[in-house]
Scaffold this active site. Structure first.
Site, PDB file in Angstrom:
ATOM      1  N   ASN A  91      11.940  36.878 -15.915  1.00 20.79           N
ATOM      2  CA  ASN A  91      13.382  36.968 -16.159  1.00 20.79           C
ATOM      3  C   ASN A  91      14.135  35.680 -15.799  1.00 20.79           C
ATOM      4  OD1 ASN A  91      15.928  38.707 -16.496  1.00 20.79           O
ATOM      5  ND2 ASN A  91      16.138  37.949 -14.401  1.00 20.79           N
ATOM      6  N   TYR A 155      18.221  26.499 -25.530  1.00 20.82           N
ATOM      7  CA  TYR A 155      18.125  27.883 -25.054  1.00 20.82           C
ATOM      8  C   TYR A 155      17.595  28.798 -26.162  1.00 20.82           C
ATOM      9  CZ  TYR A 155      19.599  32.327 -22.949  1.00 20.82           C
ATOM     10  OH  TYR A 155      19.634  33.598 -22.436  1.00 20.82           O
ATOM     11  N   LYS A 159      14.005  30.874 -26.161  1.00 16.12           N
ATOM     12  CA  LYS A 159      13.914  32.341 -26.255  1.00 16.12           C
ATOM     13  C   LYS A 159      13.162  32.768 -27.520  1.00 16.12           C
ATOM     14  CE  LYS A 159      16.007  33.412 -22.391  1.00 16.12           C
ATOM     15  NZ  LYS A 159      15.328  34.095 -21.300  1.00 16.12           N
TER      16      LYS A 159
HETATM   17  P1  NAD Z   1      21.744  34.479 -13.719  1.00 15.26           P
HETATM   18  O1  NAD Z   1      22.123  33.046 -13.747  1.00 15.26           O
HETATM   19  O2  NAD Z   1      22.565  35.416 -12.907  1.00 15.26           O
HETATM   20  O3  NAD Z   1      20.222  34.658 -13.285  1.00 15.26           O
HETATM   21  C1  NAD Z   1      19.243  33.707 -13.530  1.00 15.26           C
HETATM   22  C2  NAD Z   1      18.215  33.806 -12.428  1.00 15.26           C
HETATM   23  O4  NAD Z   1      17.150  32.871 -12.697  1.00 15.26           O
HETATM   24  C3  NAD Z   1      18.769  33.461 -11.055  1.00 15.26           C
HETATM   25  O5  NAD Z   1      18.204  34.335 -10.106  1.00 15.26           O
HETATM   26  C4  NAD Z   1      18.259  32.037 -10.823  1.00 15.26           C
HETATM   27  O6  NAD Z   1      18.104  31.731  -9.470  1.00 15.26           O
HETATM   28  C5  NAD Z   1      16.904  32.129 -11.516  1.00 15.26           C
HETATM   29  N1  NAD Z   1      16.312  30.837 -11.852  1.00 15.26           N
HETATM   30  C6  NAD Z   1      16.865  29.806 -12.530  1.00 15.26           C
HETATM   31  N2  NAD Z   1      15.992  28.789 -12.618  1.00 15.26           N
HETATM   32  C7  NAD Z   1      14.862  29.195 -11.987  1.00 15.26           C
HETATM   33  C8  NAD Z   1      13.602  28.594 -11.744  1.00 15.26           C
HETATM   34  N3  NAD Z   1      13.326  27.351 -12.149  1.00 15.26           N
HETATM   35  N4  NAD Z   1      12.662  29.308 -11.069  1.00 15.26           N
HETATM   36  C9  NAD Z   1      12.928  30.572 -10.633  1.00 15.26           C
HETATM   37  N5  NAD Z   1      14.101  31.181 -10.826  1.00 15.26           N
HETATM   38  C10 NAD Z   1      15.057  30.494 -11.493  1.00 15.26           C
HETATM   39  O7  NAD Z   1      21.766  34.917 -15.244  1.00 15.26           O
HETATM   40  P2  NAD Z   1      21.343  36.264 -15.987  1.00 15.26           P
HETATM   41  O8  NAD Z   1      22.329  36.419 -17.075  1.00 15.26           O
HETATM   42  O9  NAD Z   1      21.114  37.364 -15.049  1.00 15.26           O
HETATM   43  O10 NAD Z   1      19.962  35.802 -16.661  1.00 15.26           O
HETATM   44  C11 NAD Z   1      18.731  36.466 -16.461  1.00 15.26           C
HETATM   45  C12 NAD Z   1      17.893  36.349 -17.727  1.00 15.26           C
HETATM   46  O11 NAD Z   1      18.559  37.032 -18.785  1.00 15.26           O
HETATM   47  C13 NAD Z   1      17.697  34.909 -18.209  1.00 15.26           C
HETATM   48  O12 NAD Z   1      16.375  34.752 -18.683  1.00 15.26           O
HETATM   49  C14 NAD Z   1      18.667  34.811 -19.373  1.00 15.26           C
HETATM   50  O13 NAD Z   1      18.282  33.845 -20.301  1.00 15.26           O
HETATM   51  C15 NAD Z   1      18.594  36.209 -19.924  1.00 15.26           C
HETATM   52  N6  NAD Z   1      19.715  36.607 -20.781  1.00 15.26           N
HETATM   53  C16 NAD Z   1      20.987  36.621 -20.287  1.00 15.26           C
HETATM   54  C17 NAD Z   1      22.017  36.996 -21.138  1.00 15.26           C
HETATM   55  C18 NAD Z   1      23.441  37.044 -20.674  1.00 15.26           C
HETATM   56  O14 NAD Z   1      24.335  37.203 -21.533  1.00 15.26           O
HETATM   57  N7  NAD Z   1      23.715  36.935 -19.383  1.00 15.26           N
HETATM   58  C19 NAD Z   1      21.761  37.343 -22.463  1.00 15.26           C
HETATM   59  C20 NAD Z   1      20.458  37.336 -22.916  1.00 15.26           C
HETATM   60  C21 NAD Z   1      19.440  36.968 -22.061  1.00 15.26           C
END
Ligand code: NAD
Length: 248
Positions: A91, A155, A159
């Site tokens: 994630n 990005y 994905k």
């Molecule tokens: P967020 O920024 O709250 O969480 C991201 C997490 O990844 C954090 O815990 C951060 O510390 C961790 N992280 C970043 N780089 C890292 C690394 N090199 N090693 C280990 N951990 C690392 O954002 P989120 O929205 O909760 O994102 C979580 C996932 O969901 C991501 O993969 C994101 O691409 C995906 N996503 C998010 C959305 C959205 O709209 N928020 C939509 C689709 C997909």
């Protein structure tokens, strides 16, 4: 409980979607390892989980998923603590917005290294621990993998590659009863979105969503629980949209 006795590693679980998954996994009886790159955020995330669930089994490990040594340590320490690993949730991710013209090679490669290569490295490590008894690997993809997005070339590419990894890995690992699926969220109101998307973009996407709103992290967790549990023992190689109908 739906995840009773299962051990799960959830990468990127110090905030947003990952933290909410971590809480729901504990609630459903799993023993978990949370991971992130920031020591302070890790400590706070563990506190949040254990304050809500006093008897939670939570190991927190500082690990950068793009670093091979960190990834190996994440699995070795989890296995040492719990004696097995059943579920991996890939994630962790970053989503910097930048125009194609301004983006440097290094910036593009960094996104691929964390989002895609990190998922590959964690998956490769998970096989060692899951190959005997099977397991479930859940990758967090995104609606942009199918839909594209301006200023999000790296990005979106990272994905879309997750979707390819999901299908190929499902085909390769089925023989070990390791299932590999992806969850493709739409807009989820987390730090990532607040930091990288302007309010007009969010409003426009919400208006294009049949259910008329963006998601909260809690809207997603049921699907992660289902894919981690034995309820989905015959589900593999799927990319499941959970986006209020944005992409269909
Ligand atoms: P967020 O920024 O709250 O969480 C991201 C997490 O990844 C954090 O815990 C951060 O510390 C961790 N992280 C970043 N780089 C890292 C690394 N090199 N090693 C280990 N951990 C690392 O954002 P989120 O929205 O909760 O994102 C979580 C996932 O969901 C991501 O993969 C994101 O691409 C995906 N996503 C998010 C959305 C959205 O709209 N928020 C939509 C689709 C997909």
């Amino acid at each position: 409980m739906r995840l009773e006795g299962k051990v799960a590693i959830i990468t990127g679980s110090t905030s947003g979607i990952g933290l909410e998954i971590a809480k729901s996994y504990v609630k459903n009886g799993a023993y978990i390892t949370i991971c992130g790159t920031n020591e302070e955020k890790l400590k706070k995330a563990k506190e949040i989980i254990t304050n809500e669930y006093n008897d939670a089994k939570v190991l927190s490990i500082k690990a950068d998923v793009s670093n091979t040594d960190d990834v190996i340590k994440l699995f070795v320490e989890t296995n040492k603590e719990y004696g097995r690993i059943d579920i991996l949730i890939n994630n962790a991710g970053i989503a910097p917005s930048k125009s194609l013209e301004e983006m440097t090679d290094e910036e593009f490669i960094k996104v691929l290294n964390i989002n895609t290569v990190g998922t590959f490295k964690c998956t490769r490590e998970a096989i060692k621990y899951m190959k005997e008894n099977g397991g479930s690997i859940i990758n967090t993809s995104s609606f942009v993998s199918l839909y594209g997005s301006p200023s999000q070339a790296a990005y979106s590419a990272s994905k879309a590659a997750i979707n390819g990894l999901t299908k190929s890995n499902a085909k390769e690992l089925g023989k070990y009863k390791i299932r590999v699926n992806a969850v493709a969220p739409g807009v989820v109101m987390t730090e990532m979105v607040k930091d990288n998307c302007n309010p007009e973009t969010i409003n426009r996407l919400n208006m294009m969503t049949p259910l008329g709103r963006g998601a909260e992290p809690n809207d997603l967790v049921g699907l992660y629980v289902y894919l981690g549990s034995d309820e989905s023992l015959f589900t593999t190689g799927t990319i499941i949209n959970i986006d209020g109908g944005l992409v269909m």
